[in-house]
Design a protein around this motif. Structure first.
Motif, PDB file in Angstrom:
ATOM      1  N   ALA A  30     -10.784  -1.830  -2.859  1.00  0.00           N
ATOM      2  CA  ALA A  30     -10.269  -3.027  -3.513  1.00  0.00           C
ATOM      3  C   ALA A  30      -8.892  -3.394  -2.978  1.00  0.00           C
ATOM      4  O   ALA A  30      -8.589  -4.580  -2.757  1.00  0.00           O
ATOM      5  N   ASP A  31      -8.027  -2.399  -2.762  1.00  0.00           N
ATOM      6  CA  ASP A  31      -6.695  -2.685  -2.221  1.00  0.00           C
ATOM      7  C   ASP A  31      -6.779  -3.219  -0.797  1.00  0.00           C
ATOM      8  O   ASP A  31      -6.019  -4.119  -0.408  1.00  0.00           O
ATOM      9  N   ALA A  32      -7.680  -2.674   0.005  1.00  0.00           N
ATOM     10  CA  ALA A  32      -7.847  -3.176   1.370  1.00  0.00           C
ATOM     11  C   ALA A  32      -8.327  -4.624   1.354  1.00  0.00           C
ATOM     12  O   ALA A  32      -7.832  -5.475   2.120  1.00  0.00           O
ATOM     13  N   THR A  33      -9.298  -4.922   0.470  1.00  0.00           N
ATOM     14  CA  THR A  33      -9.792  -6.300   0.364  1.00  0.00           C
ATOM     15  C   THR A  33      -8.693  -7.243  -0.094  1.00  0.00           C
ATOM     16  O   THR A  33      -8.559  -8.368   0.419  1.00  0.00           O
ATOM     17  N   LEU A  66       3.349 -14.524  12.388  1.00  0.00           N
ATOM     18  CA  LEU A  66       2.053 -13.882  12.176  1.00  0.00           C
ATOM     19  C   LEU A  66       2.197 -12.368  12.061  1.00  0.00           C
ATOM     20  O   LEU A  66       1.513 -11.718  11.256  1.00  0.00           O
ATOM     21  N   VAL A  67       3.110 -11.808  12.836  1.00  0.00           N
ATOM     22  CA  VAL A  67       3.367 -10.362  12.737  1.00  0.00           C
ATOM     23  C   VAL A  67       3.955 -10.019  11.369  1.00  0.00           C
ATOM     24  O   VAL A  67       3.594  -9.006  10.750  1.00  0.00           O
ATOM     25  N   LEU A  68       4.865 -10.876  10.862  1.00  0.00           N
ATOM     26  CA  LEU A  68       5.436 -10.636   9.531  1.00  0.00           C
ATOM     27  C   LEU A  68       4.354 -10.700   8.457  1.00  0.00           C
ATOM     28  O   LEU A  68       4.330  -9.872   7.539  1.00  0.00           O
ATOM     29  N   PHE A  69       3.460 -11.697   8.587  1.00  0.00           N
ATOM     30  CA  PHE A  69       2.371 -11.792   7.618  1.00  0.00           C
ATOM     31  C   PHE A  69       1.488 -10.544   7.660  1.00  0.00           C
ATOM     32  O   PHE A  69       1.089 -10.007   6.617  1.00  0.00           O
ATOM     33  N   ALA A  70       1.177 -10.090   8.868  1.00  0.00           N
ATOM     34  CA  ALA A  70       0.321  -8.914   9.007  1.00  0.00           C
ATOM     35  C   ALA A  70       0.992  -7.666   8.431  1.00  0.00           C
ATOM     36  O   ALA A  70       0.345  -6.841   7.771  1.00  0.00           O
ATOM     37  N   ALA A  71       2.300  -7.505   8.652  1.00  0.00           N
ATOM     38  CA  ALA A  71       3.016  -6.338   8.125  1.00  0.00           C
ATOM     39  C   ALA A  71       3.039  -6.350   6.599  1.00  0.00           C
ATOM     40  O   ALA A  71       2.820  -5.322   5.946  1.00  0.00           O
ATOM     41  N   ALA A  72       3.292  -7.529   6.023  1.00  0.00           N
ATOM     42  CA  ALA A  72       3.330  -7.624   4.563  1.00  0.00           C
ATOM     43  C   ALA A  72       1.956  -7.363   3.956  1.00  0.00           C
ATOM     44  O   ALA A  72       1.820  -6.650   2.949  1.00  0.00           O
ATOM     45  N   GLY A  73       0.916  -7.938   4.578  1.00  0.00           N
ATOM     46  CA  GLY A  73      -0.430  -7.717   4.052  1.00  0.00           C
ATOM     47  C   GLY A  73      -0.872  -6.274   4.185  1.00  0.00           C
ATOM     48  O   GLY A  73      -1.458  -5.706   3.263  1.00  0.00           O
ATOM     49  N   ALA A  74      -0.599  -5.659   5.342  1.00  0.00           N
ATOM     50  CA  ALA A  74      -1.002  -4.271   5.539  1.00  0.00           C
ATOM     51  C   ALA A  74      -0.275  -3.333   4.583  1.00  0.00           C
ATOM     52  O   ALA A  74      -0.831  -2.326   4.135  1.00  0.00           O
ATOM     53  N   ALA A  75       0.982  -3.666   4.252  1.00  0.00           N
ATOM     54  CA  ALA A  75       1.751  -2.799   3.351  1.00  0.00           C
ATOM     55  C   ALA A  75       1.101  -2.700   1.969  1.00  0.00           C
ATOM     56  O   ALA A  75       1.228  -1.677   1.284  1.00  0.00           O
ATOM     57  N   LEU A  76       0.386  -3.753   1.555  1.00  0.00           N
ATOM     58  CA  LEU A  76      -0.223  -3.737   0.224  1.00  0.00           C
ATOM     59  C   LEU A  76      -1.269  -2.639   0.075  1.00  0.00           C
ATOM     60  O   LEU A  76      -1.609  -2.250  -1.048  1.00  0.00           O
ATOM     61  N   TYR A  77      -1.807  -2.144   1.174  1.00  0.00           N
ATOM     62  CA  TYR A  77      -2.804  -1.077   1.076  1.00  0.00           C
ATOM     63  C   TYR A  77      -2.214   0.178   0.452  1.00  0.00           C
ATOM     64  O   TYR A  77      -2.927   0.959  -0.171  1.00  0.00           O
ATOM     65  N   TRP A  78      -0.912   0.379   0.587  1.00  0.00           N
ATOM     66  CA  TRP A  78      -0.241   1.565   0.029  1.00  0.00           C
ATOM     67  C   TRP A  78       0.527   1.233  -1.249  1.00  0.00           C
ATOM     68  O   TRP A  78       1.444   1.956  -1.616  1.00  0.00           O
ATOM     69  N   ARG A  79       0.147   0.158  -1.921  1.00  0.00           N
ATOM     70  CA  ARG A  79       0.922  -0.288  -3.080  1.00  0.00           C
ATOM     71  C   ARG A  79       0.863   0.692  -4.252  1.00  0.00           C
ATOM     72  O   ARG A  79       1.767   0.695  -5.094  1.00  0.00           O
ATOM     73  N   ARG A  80      -0.150   1.533  -4.328  1.00  0.00           N
ATOM     74  CA  ARG A  80      -0.238   2.510  -5.417  1.00  0.00           C
ATOM     75  C   ARG A  80       0.589   3.749  -5.129  1.00  0.00           C
ATOM     76  O   ARG A  80       1.215   4.309  -6.038  1.00  0.00           O
ATOM     77  N   ARG A  81       0.569   4.212  -3.884  1.00  0.00           N
ATOM     78  CA  ARG A  81       1.258   5.457  -3.534  1.00  0.00           C
ATOM     79  C   ARG A  81       2.732   5.241  -3.223  1.00  0.00           C
ATOM     80  O   ARG A  81       3.560   6.089  -3.517  1.00  0.00           O
ATOM     81  N   ARG A  82       3.095   4.114  -2.623  1.00  0.00           N
ATOM     82  CA  ARG A  82       4.489   3.834  -2.258  1.00  0.00           C
ATOM     83  C   ARG A  82       4.865   2.433  -2.729  1.00  0.00           C
ATOM     84  O   ARG A  82       5.202   1.557  -1.926  1.00  0.00           O
ATOM     85  N   PRO A  83       4.832   2.162  -4.029  1.00  0.00           N
ATOM     86  CA  PRO A  83       5.038   0.778  -4.499  1.00  0.00           C
ATOM     87  C   PRO A  83       6.425   0.228  -4.188  1.00  0.00           C
ATOM     88  O   PRO A  83       6.554  -0.946  -3.837  1.00  0.00           O
TER      89      PRO A  83
END
Length: 405
Positions: A30-33, A66-83
């Motif tokens: 769900a976090d990846a999606t 586009l790189v900034l968008f990708a970095a921000a989006g990818a960071a959300l995958y770890w939002r539970r472990r490193r919020p």
């Protein structure tokens, strides 16, 4: 009296099962999606005149953005472990785009703020991140000449996302604490009830045994002169003994865990060991049994001998597997005041898993702990460990009289 509770997962009547959404059932997926969806939204959607949303082509987005968008989006995958770290990464990616048409990472920041409230401790860096997000919203609104009402609404949404997450975290913690307190209270009540039953057991049995002692003494005194009176006294002794046994069985049945309440028959002893050995042989172990015990033993000692041998053979079958050669030896000590139980195996069965290296899971399993506890309660000792040539050795020393430790 029922001192056991229903399993936690049991359903009572038609109580509905609590709904579990995808973020609970499949958190990683769900976090990846979510991360991919917010990245695509930030990339392809932009504000249009009249408070509308327009779709833009990916070629309209500069590669650095586009790189900034990708970095921000990818960071959300770890939002539970490193919020907290995720929040600062999304803020760092959002900051260079503030005031431009590419300032579309607000949704990503909102999710990051919620994650800080929901999954992070109330640390200084987390609170500073919330303040930084509010400052970024204000700065973006001022650069774009928005009304203060719109700026305040944006700040309200940002702070509201963090507040909702924090409230859910506090509610979860309170629910966990309540469950812990309820479990502790249930254990306390059960312990008090068991203590009360133990007192009843002592009082009831002591009363009946006292009656038996008095009646037996009276029968002995009048046996020569009044055989009929002695017979009546012994009948009273027999009746008191039966009542004591019935009450003892009842109270022990209440104290015994539910899984063990069936079968209040005689406890096993030395005479049951050959049958136990035969059962283990049928399971595949190559067992040799040497019984050097000649004199009768107290019932509690015989029970402990049986349970220790039973658990030791079970451990051999579980850790070394079938076709393991095992020796069980029972013998009196040299002084004759105790006995020795020795169980040896070569550790070369079909399912052997390097017993010498693992040493029966570090000798910390419940089986060895339980056997050692039985030996200590009788005033004896138990040692267990790997043999130099491979396999395992278990040796228990028990006093014949079974004095308490």
């Amino acid at each position: 009296m029922n001192l056991t509770a229903q399993p936690a997962g049991a359903r009572v009547g038609r109580v509905p099962v609590r709904f579990r959404g995808p973020f609970v059932r499949w958190p990683r997926g769900a976090d990846a999606t979510l991360a991919i969806a917010l990245f695509l939204a930030a990339t392809f959607l932009q504000d249009a005149p009249g408070d509308t949303v327009a779709v833009r082509s990916v070629t309209d987005v500069p590669p650095p953005v586009l790189v900034l968008f990708a970095a921000a989006g990818a960071a959300l995958y770890w939002r539970r472990r490193r919020p907290v770290r995720v929040l600062w990464v999304t803020l760092a990616a959002w900051a260079p785009t503030l005031g431009s048409s590419y300032s579309t990472l607000g949704g990503v920041v909102i999710v990051a703020l919620y994650s800080v409230g929901r999954h992070a401790d109330d640390t200084r860096w987390g609170r500073l991140g919330v303040v930084a997000a509010l400052a970024a919203v204000t700065a973006d609104g001022l650069v774009n000449s928005l009304h203060w009402g719109e700026i305040c609404f944006g700040c309200l949404v940002m702070s509201g996302a963090w507040y909702v997450g924090r409230r859910l975290l506090l509610r979860t913690e309170r629910a966990a604490q309540l469950r812990h307190e309820q479990a502790a209270e249930a254990r306390r009540i059960v312990a008090e009830e068991r203590t009360h039953i133990a007192r009843e057991l002592h009082d009831v049995v002591a009363h009946r045994v006292s009656m038996m002692t008095v009646q037996a003494g009276a029968a002995r005194m009048v046996a020569a002169d009044d055989p009929q009176g002695a017979l009546e006294a012994m009948t009273a002794v027999e009746e008191a003994g039966r009542q004591a046994l019935d009450e003892l069985r009842h109270l022990l049945g209440v104290l015994r865990p539910k899984a063990e309440r069936d079968g209040l028959g005689p406890q096993p002893g030395l005479t049951d060991l050959p049958r136990l050995v035969e059962q283990v042989r049928e399971a595949g172990l190559d067992v040799s049994f040497i019984d050097g015990i000649q004199a009768p033993l107290p019932a509690r000692v015989e029970l402990s001998v049986y349970r220790i041998v039973q658990e030791a053979l079970t451990n051999v079958l579980k850790h070394s597997g079938p076709r393991t050669h095992t020796e069980v030896r029972l013998a009196h000590t040299k002084c004759g005041r105790g006995l020795t139980i020795e169980v040896l195996d070569d550790g070369r069965g079909a399912a052997v898993q390097s017993v010498s290296d693992t040493a029966r899971e570090g000798m910390g399993g419940h089986g060895i702990v339980g056997m050692r506890e039985r030996a200590l309660l009788l005033g004896g000792s138990l040692d267990a460990g790997p043999r130099p040539g491979g396999g395992f050795r278990l040796t228990a020393h028990l006093p014949v009289q079974g004095e308490a430790a």
